[in-house]
Design a protein around this motif. Structure first.
Motif, mmCIF file in Angstrom:
data_model
loop_
_atom_site.group_PDB
_atom_site.id
_atom_site.type_symbol
_atom_site.label_atom_id
_atom_site.label_comp_id
_atom_site.label_asym_id
_atom_site.label_seq_id
_atom_site.Cartn_x
_atom_site.Cartn_y
_atom_site.Cartn_z
ATOM 1 N N TRP A 229 -4.471 17.515 1.470
ATOM 2 C CA TRP A 229 -3.581 16.480 0.956
ATOM 3 C C TRP A 229 -2.146 16.883 1.221
ATOM 4 O O TRP A 229 -1.816 18.045 1.354
ATOM 5 C CB TRP A 229 -3.840 16.162 -0.517
ATOM 6 C CG TRP A 229 -3.477 17.181 -1.537
ATOM 7 C CD1 TRP A 229 -2.334 17.236 -2.284
ATOM 8 C CD2 TRP A 229 -4.268 18.289 -1.976
ATOM 9 N NE1 TRP A 229 -2.367 18.296 -3.150
ATOM 10 C CE2 TRP A 229 -3.552 18.949 -2.979
ATOM 11 C CE3 TRP A 229 -5.526 18.777 -1.611
ATOM 12 C CZ2 TRP A 229 -4.036 20.091 -3.625
ATOM 13 C CZ3 TRP A 229 -6.006 19.905 -2.246
ATOM 14 C CH2 TRP A 229 -5.261 20.540 -3.237
ATOM 15 N N SER B 192 0.196 4.014 1.353
ATOM 16 C CA SER B 192 0.192 4.663 2.664
ATOM 17 C C SER B 192 1.368 4.204 3.526
ATOM 18 O O SER B 192 1.940 4.992 4.277
ATOM 19 C CB SER B 192 -1.129 4.400 3.390
ATOM 20 O OG SER B 192 -1.349 3.009 3.533
ATOM 21 N N SER C 59 -7.941 9.260 5.231
ATOM 22 C CA SER C 59 -7.708 9.001 3.812
ATOM 23 C C SER C 59 -8.800 8.061 3.302
ATOM 24 O O SER C 59 -9.212 7.137 3.994
ATOM 25 C CB SER C 59 -6.313 8.415 3.580
ATOM 26 O OG SER C 59 -6.127 7.220 4.302
ATOM 27 N N SER C 60 -9.270 8.331 2.101
ATOM 28 C CA SER C 60 -10.386 7.548 1.566
ATOM 29 C C SER C 60 -9.933 6.201 1.019
ATOM 30 O O SER C 60 -10.740 5.309 0.787
ATOM 31 C CB SER C 60 -11.100 8.335 0.470
ATOM 32 O OG SER C 60 -10.178 8.728 -0.521
ATOM 33 N N ASN C 61 -8.628 6.048 0.817
ATOM 34 C CA ASN C 61 -8.028 4.780 0.389
ATOM 35 C C ASN C 61 -6.562 4.824 0.776
ATOM 36 O O ASN C 61 -6.119 5.794 1.397
ATOM 37 C CB ASN C 61 -8.229 4.548 -1.123
ATOM 38 C CG ASN C 61 -7.713 5.704 -1.954
ATOM 39 O OD1 ASN C 61 -6.577 6.167 -1.772
ATOM 40 N ND2 ASN C 61 -8.521 6.193 -2.867
ATOM 41 N N THR C 62 -5.787 3.804 0.436
ATOM 42 C CA THR C 62 -4.384 3.791 0.861
ATOM 43 C C THR C 62 -3.521 4.760 0.077
ATOM 44 O O THR C 62 -2.374 4.993 0.430
ATOM 45 C CB THR C 62 -3.777 2.376 0.759
ATOM 46 O OG1 THR C 62 -3.919 1.906 -0.577
ATOM 47 C CG2 THR C 62 -4.457 1.434 1.734
ATOM 48 N N GLY C 63 -4.069 5.353 -0.970
ATOM 49 C CA GLY C 63 -3.355 6.405 -1.673
ATOM 50 C C GLY C 63 -2.088 5.937 -2.348
ATOM 51 O O GLY C 63 -1.922 4.763 -2.654
ATOM 52 N N GLY D 37 -6.588 -1.065 8.188
ATOM 53 C CA GLY D 37 -6.674 -1.077 6.737
ATOM 54 C C GLY D 37 -5.621 -0.206 6.073
ATOM 55 O O GLY D 37 -5.737 0.131 4.901
ATOM 56 N N ASN D 38 -4.612 0.203 6.841
ATOM 57 C CA ASN D 38 -3.517 1.030 6.324
ATOM 58 C C ASN D 38 -3.987 2.381 5.803
ATOM 59 O O ASN D 38 -3.434 2.915 4.853
ATOM 60 C CB ASN D 38 -2.724 0.282 5.249
ATOM 61 C CG ASN D 38 -2.074 -0.957 5.789
ATOM 62 O OD1 ASN D 38 -1.544 -0.965 6.906
ATOM 63 N ND2 ASN D 38 -2.110 -2.035 5.030
ATOM 64 N N LEU D 39 -5.023 2.923 6.432
ATOM 65 C CA LEU D 39 -5.483 4.267 6.110
ATOM 66 C C LEU D 39 -4.841 5.233 7.101
ATOM 67 O O LEU D 39 -4.566 4.874 8.245
ATOM 68 C CB LEU D 39 -7.004 4.352 6.203
ATOM 69 C CG LEU D 39 -7.785 3.413 5.290
ATOM 70 C CD1 LEU D 39 -9.285 3.578 5.517
ATOM 71 C CD2 LEU D 39 -7.436 3.657 3.824
ATOM 72 N N GLN E 12 -1.149 11.696 -0.189
ATOM 73 C CA GLN E 12 -2.256 11.181 0.609
ATOM 74 C C GLN E 12 -3.326 12.268 0.686
ATOM 75 O O GLN E 12 -3.022 13.436 0.940
ATOM 76 C CB GLN E 12 -1.790 10.821 2.022
ATOM 77 C CG GLN E 12 -0.827 9.655 2.079
ATOM 78 C CD GLN E 12 -1.519 8.335 1.792
ATOM 79 O OE1 GLN E 12 -2.579 8.034 2.316
ATOM 80 N NE2 GLN E 12 -0.899 7.534 0.933
ATOM 81 N N PRO F 188 0.813 -1.212 0.000
ATOM 82 C CA PRO F 188 0.000 0.000 0.000
ATOM 83 C C PRO F 188 0.853 1.271 0.000
ATOM 84 O O PRO F 188 1.860 1.351 0.713
ATOM 85 C CB PRO F 188 -0.803 -0.107 1.292
ATOM 86 C CG PRO F 188 -0.726 -1.534 1.702
ATOM 87 C CD PRO F 188 0.565 -2.051 1.161
#
Length: 193
Positions: free
Chosen positions: A151, A29, A121-125, A95-97, A130, A27
């Protein structure tokens, strides 16, 4: 406004292209987190890229200090001249956010009325960027900030903190030079050494 959105789109696509050419496994992140942690204990000077004379940061020395890198938490005080009230708090969530919160304090250490706003964060980017859309706590605390998106970009030479307020033509962009360490500022208000 249209030009600004085009510029932001171009910057994001450049970040995506750079990411694709050197995409690490795992990920984004986690790579972002590891790369920021490498600067722990260091301070860097920055500048507002779009400052105007009526901006609260205008003409003041801006310094970020990657102060602590604990298991799952990184604190980054953001010093504006002699104002030591701001600290960016990043925490690694399930979830690695990554969650970004803004900790604001008064000089006596008490929390400001407007503090602990930010987003998850809406996802792991990606390893170099991020995004943090405003969360419900932010919406409840500052209703007009419900559409905020923060960001952070991070590469070998710079750390950039960005804020975009939807329906506002003036994003906040502060870019820090990671190639030149500066003297560490005083302990931020409300925090202990």
């Amino acid at each position: 406004m249209k030009k600004l959105l085009i510029l932001i789109s171009i910057l994001i696509s450049l970040q995506v292209q750079a990411q694709r050419t050197s995409a690490p496994e795992g990920p984004g992140s986690l790579t972002f987190w590891e790369n920021l942690s490498k600067h722990c204990g260091k301070s860097f000077e920055g500048e507002m890229l779009n400052a105007s004379e009526n901006d609260q940061f205008y003409g003041k020395k801006l310094v970020m200090h990657v102060r602590t890198c604990e298991d799952g938490k990184i604190t980054v005080p953001f010093h504006v001249g002699d104002d030591h009230s701001r600290t960016w708090v990043l925490t690694m969530e399930e979830g690695n956010l990554i969650k970004l919160k803004h900790d604001h304090r008064h000089e006596d250490g008490t929390e400001d009325r407007v503090t602990q706003y930010g987003g998850l964060s809406s996802n792991t980017g990606m390893a170099k960027v991020q995004f943090f859309p405003a969360d419900q706590e932010t919406t409840d605390l500052i209703p007009y900030a419900a559409t905020n998106v923060w960001w952070i970009t991070l590469d070998d030479t710079s750390f950039t903190y960005n804020l975009r307020r939807i329906n506002n033509n003036s994003p906040i962009i502060v870019k820090f030079d990671l190639t030149k360490e500066v003297e560490t500022p005083p302990t931020p208000w409300g925090w202990e050494d």
